[in-house]
Design a protein around this motif. Sequence first.
Motif, PDB file in Angstrom:
ATOM      1  N   ALA A 290     -20.971  15.393 -23.342  1.00 46.18           N
ATOM      2  CA  ALA A 290     -19.652  15.255 -22.716  1.00 46.18           C
ATOM      3  C   ALA A 290     -19.614  14.130 -21.704  1.00 46.18           C
ATOM      4  CB  ALA A 290     -19.255  16.574 -22.053  1.00 46.18           C
ATOM      5  N   MET A 291     -20.761  13.777 -21.136  1.00 45.18           N
ATOM      6  CA  MET A 291     -20.796  12.633 -20.221  1.00 45.18           C
ATOM      7  C   MET A 291     -20.264  11.379 -20.920  1.00 45.18           C
ATOM      8  SD  MET A 291     -22.133  13.261 -17.126  1.00 45.18           S
ATOM      9  CE  MET A 291     -23.532  13.891 -16.189  1.00 45.18           C
ATOM     10  N   ARG A 292     -20.697  11.177 -22.149  1.00 45.16           N
ATOM     11  CA  ARG A 292     -20.297   9.974 -22.881  1.00 45.16           C
ATOM     12  C   ARG A 292     -18.933  10.128 -23.540  1.00 45.16           C
ATOM     13  NH1 ARG A 292     -20.866   8.624 -28.102  1.00 45.16           N
ATOM     14  NH2 ARG A 292     -22.296  10.357 -28.480  1.00 45.16           N
ATOM     15  N   THR A 293     -18.683  11.305 -24.159  1.00 43.50           N
ATOM     16  CA  THR A 293     -17.468  11.449 -24.961  1.00 43.50           C
ATOM     17  C   THR A 293     -16.227  11.783 -24.140  1.00 43.50           C
ATOM     18  OG1 THR A 293     -17.963  13.797 -25.360  1.00 43.50           O
ATOM     19  CG2 THR A 293     -18.795  12.195 -26.967  1.00 43.50           C
ATOM     20  N   VAL A 294     -16.407  12.408 -22.972  1.00 45.30           N
ATOM     21  CA  VAL A 294     -15.258  12.816 -22.170  1.00 45.30           C
ATOM     22  C   VAL A 294     -15.197  12.077 -20.841  1.00 45.30           C
ATOM     23  CG1 VAL A 294     -14.067  14.755 -21.066  1.00 45.30           C
ATOM     24  CG2 VAL A 294     -15.296  15.106 -23.221  1.00 45.30           C
ATOM     25  N   VAL A 295     -16.302  12.063 -20.100  1.00 46.80           N
ATOM     26  CA  VAL A 295     -16.262  11.504 -18.751  1.00 46.80           C
ATOM     27  C   VAL A 295     -16.129   9.985 -18.775  1.00 46.80           C
ATOM     28  CG1 VAL A 295     -17.426  11.352 -16.541  1.00 46.80           C
ATOM     29  CG2 VAL A 295     -17.626  13.435 -17.897  1.00 46.80           C
ATOM     30  N   ALA A 296     -16.822   9.304 -19.680  1.00 48.12           N
ATOM     31  CA  ALA A 296     -16.732   7.842 -19.726  1.00 48.12           C
ATOM     32  C   ALA A 296     -15.297   7.370 -19.982  1.00 48.12           C
ATOM     33  CB  ALA A 296     -17.683   7.281 -20.775  1.00 48.12           C
ATOM     34  N   PRO A 297     -14.592   7.910 -20.988  1.00 49.68           N
ATOM     35  CA  PRO A 297     -13.187   7.520 -21.145  1.00 49.68           C
ATOM     36  C   PRO A 297     -12.335   7.891 -19.936  1.00 49.68           C
ATOM     37  CG  PRO A 297     -13.996   8.582 -23.130  1.00 49.68           C
ATOM     38  CD  PRO A 297     -15.043   8.779 -22.082  1.00 49.68           C
ATOM     39  N   LEU A 298     -12.653   9.022 -19.309  1.00 45.78           N
ATOM     40  CA  LEU A 298     -11.897   9.415 -18.132  1.00 45.78           C
ATOM     41  C   LEU A 298     -12.053   8.388 -17.015  1.00 45.78           C
ATOM     42  CD1 LEU A 298     -10.180  11.474 -16.632  1.00 45.78           C
ATOM     43  CD2 LEU A 298     -12.267  12.666 -15.979  1.00 45.78           C
ATOM     44  N   GLY A 299     -13.241   7.787 -16.932  1.00 47.37           N
ATOM     45  CA  GLY A 299     -13.422   6.729 -15.948  1.00 47.37           C
ATOM     46  C   GLY A 299     -12.550   5.523 -16.243  1.00 47.37           C
ATOM     47  N   THR A 300     -12.278   5.279 -17.524  1.00 50.42           N
ATOM     48  CA  THR A 300     -11.419   4.158 -17.897  1.00 50.42           C
ATOM     49  C   THR A 300      -9.979   4.384 -17.459  1.00 50.42           C
ATOM     50  OG1 THR A 300     -12.782   3.709 -19.840  1.00 50.42           O
ATOM     51  CG2 THR A 300     -10.551   2.813 -19.845  1.00 50.42           C
ATOM     52  N   ALA A 301      -9.490   5.612 -17.638  1.00 45.51           N
ATOM     53  CA  ALA A 301      -8.070   5.890 -17.411  1.00 45.51           C
ATOM     54  C   ALA A 301      -7.620   5.723 -15.961  1.00 45.51           C
ATOM     55  CB  ALA A 301      -7.736   7.290 -17.915  1.00 45.51           C
ATOM     56  N   PRO A 302      -8.306   6.315 -14.964  1.00 47.38           N
ATOM     57  CA  PRO A 302      -7.872   6.067 -13.591  1.00 47.38           C
ATOM     58  C   PRO A 302      -7.958   4.598 -13.203  1.00 47.38           C
ATOM     59  CG  PRO A 302      -9.318   7.971 -13.670  1.00 47.38           C
ATOM     60  CD  PRO A 302      -9.386   7.307 -15.013  1.00 47.38           C
ATOM     61  N   GLY A 303      -8.998   3.910 -13.708  1.00 46.25           N
ATOM     62  CA  GLY A 303      -9.091   2.481 -13.432  1.00 46.25           C
ATOM     63  C   GLY A 303      -7.897   1.727 -13.987  1.00 46.25           C
ATOM     64  N   ALA A 304      -7.483   2.084 -15.194  1.00 42.26           N
ATOM     65  CA  ALA A 304      -6.305   1.444 -15.785  1.00 42.26           C
ATOM     66  C   ALA A 304      -5.046   1.753 -14.979  1.00 42.26           C
ATOM     67  CB  ALA A 304      -6.140   1.913 -17.233  1.00 42.26           C
ATOM     68  N   SER A 305      -4.945   2.993 -14.489  1.00 45.87           N
ATOM     69  CA  SER A 305      -3.747   3.350 -13.715  1.00 45.87           C
ATOM     70  C   SER A 305      -3.718   2.619 -12.382  1.00 45.87           C
ATOM     71  CB  SER A 305      -3.702   4.867 -13.493  1.00 45.87           C
ATOM     72  OG  SER A 305      -4.717   5.296 -12.607  1.00 45.87           O
ATOM     73  N   LEU A 306      -4.894   2.384 -11.781  1.00 48.61           N
ATOM     74  CA  LEU A 306      -4.933   1.633 -10.527  1.00 48.61           C
ATOM     75  C   LEU A 306      -4.416   0.213 -10.725  1.00 48.61           C
ATOM     76  CD1 LEU A 306      -8.399   2.731  -9.053  1.00 48.61           C
ATOM     77  CD2 LEU A 306      -6.133   3.417  -8.248  1.00 48.61           C
ATOM     78  N   GLU A 307      -4.559  -0.297 -11.946  1.00 47.34           N
ATOM     79  CA  GLU A 307      -4.115  -1.657 -12.259  1.00 47.34           C
ATOM     80  C   GLU A 307      -2.805  -1.664 -13.037  1.00 47.34           C
ATOM     81  OE1 GLU A 307      -7.422  -3.305 -14.326  1.00 47.34           O
ATOM     82  OE2 GLU A 307      -8.761  -3.243 -12.576  1.00 47.34           O
ATOM     83  N   ASP A 308      -2.115  -0.527 -13.060  1.00 50.11           N
ATOM     84  CA  ASP A 308      -0.802  -0.391 -13.734  1.00 50.11           C
ATOM     85  C   ASP A 308      -0.874  -0.644 -15.235  1.00 50.11           C
ATOM     86  OD1 ASP A 308       0.390   0.249 -11.321  1.00 50.11           O
ATOM     87  OD2 ASP A 308       0.965  -1.809 -10.882  1.00 50.11           O
ATOM     88  N   ARG A 309      -2.030  -0.382 -15.834  1.00 48.00           N
ATOM     89  CA  ARG A 309      -2.152  -0.477 -17.295  1.00 48.00           C
ATOM     90  C   ARG A 309      -1.899   0.922 -17.854  1.00 48.00           C
ATOM     91  NH1 ARG A 309      -7.276  -1.393 -18.421  1.00 48.00           N
ATOM     92  NH2 ARG A 309      -8.127  -1.537 -16.313  1.00 48.00           N
ATOM     93  N   TRP A 310      -0.622   1.307 -17.809  1.00 48.40           N
ATOM     94  CA  TRP A 310      -0.245   2.696 -18.066  1.00 48.40           C
ATOM     95  C   TRP A 310      -0.371   3.089 -19.529  1.00 48.40           C
ATOM     96  CZ3 TRP A 310      -0.370   5.287 -13.869  1.00 48.40           C
ATOM     97  CH2 TRP A 310       0.016   4.707 -12.658  1.00 48.40           C
ATOM     98  N   VAL A 311      -0.054   2.180 -20.426  1.00 45.11           N
ATOM     99  CA  VAL A 311      -0.162   2.496 -21.854  1.00 45.11           C
ATOM    100  C   VAL A 311      -1.616   2.792 -22.216  1.00 45.11           C
ATOM    101  CG1 VAL A 311       0.094   1.581 -24.194  1.00 45.11           C
ATOM    102  CG2 VAL A 311       1.916   1.228 -22.507  1.00 45.11           C
ATOM    103  N   GLU A 312      -2.523   1.964 -21.740  1.00 43.68           N
ATOM    104  CA  GLU A 312      -3.950   2.181 -22.002  1.00 43.68           C
ATOM    105  C   GLU A 312      -4.406   3.517 -21.416  1.00 43.68           C
ATOM    106  OE1 GLU A 312      -8.273   0.317 -20.670  1.00 43.68           O
ATOM    107  OE2 GLU A 312      -6.451  -0.920 -20.479  1.00 43.68           O
TER     108      GLU A 312
END
Length: 386
Positions: A290-312
């Motif tokens: 789950a570290m790789r399959t769930v947590v790693a993508p989750l790390g991508t999403a907040p980073g994208a939201s901080l940069e207003d990349r909402w679709v991603e």
Amino acid sequence: MLGHEAGATTDVTAALEAAQEAVRRRGDDRERSLVDVVPRRVADVNGNGAGALMNHIAQHPRDVLAVSAAVPTIAFSGVTDVQQGAWDLVEGLAPAYGDHWWYISLPAFTRQDQGRFEEAGWLAESALTCEPSSGHAVHAQTHVSAETGQHESGRAWLDHWVTESGRAAIHRAHFSWHAALHELALGDTEAVRQRSYTQLGPGAVTGVLALVDSASPLWRWRVTTSAWPAGAADGAAPPASSVLGTIEPELLAEPRTPFVAVHAALALAADGDATRLAALERRMRSARGAMRTVVAPLGTAPGASLEDRWVEAADTLEEIVPALPEVGGSAAQREVVEETLLLALAHAGWADRARAVLDSRLERRPSPLDLRRRDSLRTHDQRVPA
């Protein structure tokens, strides 16, 4: 054990040495077995330590400290992040305890995790009738209040318990976290602000509990309220930097479990630290399960939201939300990820998809927060170009 896993102030090495010397001189079988288990937990909580703890419980099922450590609770990480495994463990202990108040508070919690809220409430009330200070029973009842939308009464009941029967509770901060979620649901952000400074601030909570109970509500405040379209009037959440200052750097950079890793990602997002968030994501992508399959993508999403990349962010979160039970924790703790998805959908212009998520939640329980957000969404989809 309490020092290593529950954040109690103690010299773990010295305590282990003293315990080992004591059982050599006068320990019985149960005590010798437990003292053998604890250093294994300290060295390897989820591997050898988990197996040793389960073997100990098989021989000594009425060792309540060992059982508390085996079942994922406020204090302990348990022996499994898999819900069914924790449920089976609790149910299997019934013959050893019968209807003792301490034991029935454990199935009270598992029942609410299974969505059997009426039964969970009945078991919790039974335990509290026998022992009003039962933290496990209060925890179960608190989740029942949250999952059934009893926000006003839930907050009042919880605050009363903390100041009366729960005055000596060792995890008061977690109950304050629950009260803060009630306040967010009610739109009482000023109450959340006061609680963040007085009950969940650096002087009150440290270590992994600060990560879970103090930092995550700040991100939840942002995604549900202040960053929601037309939500600026509610004010910004308190800064997360002071909370992160009380958390050991390795908890944020090298979390040991998926559950802690999820909260590390949210804490870094709350602090706006895109650099460390990206480093955590890279580390998780080289991990397993789950570290790789769930947590790693989750790390991508907040980073994208901080940069207003909402679709991603929305696309990523929609894929991982169904897999969230793999990271462990309660439904209330994991819900912050779905809150992040809702924010991403709203800002991406996918109002219909956000309304569908909110509608499914409102079918389960009433929520003033969800109603407010649903009413604020535009009446038809208007996808924002990527």
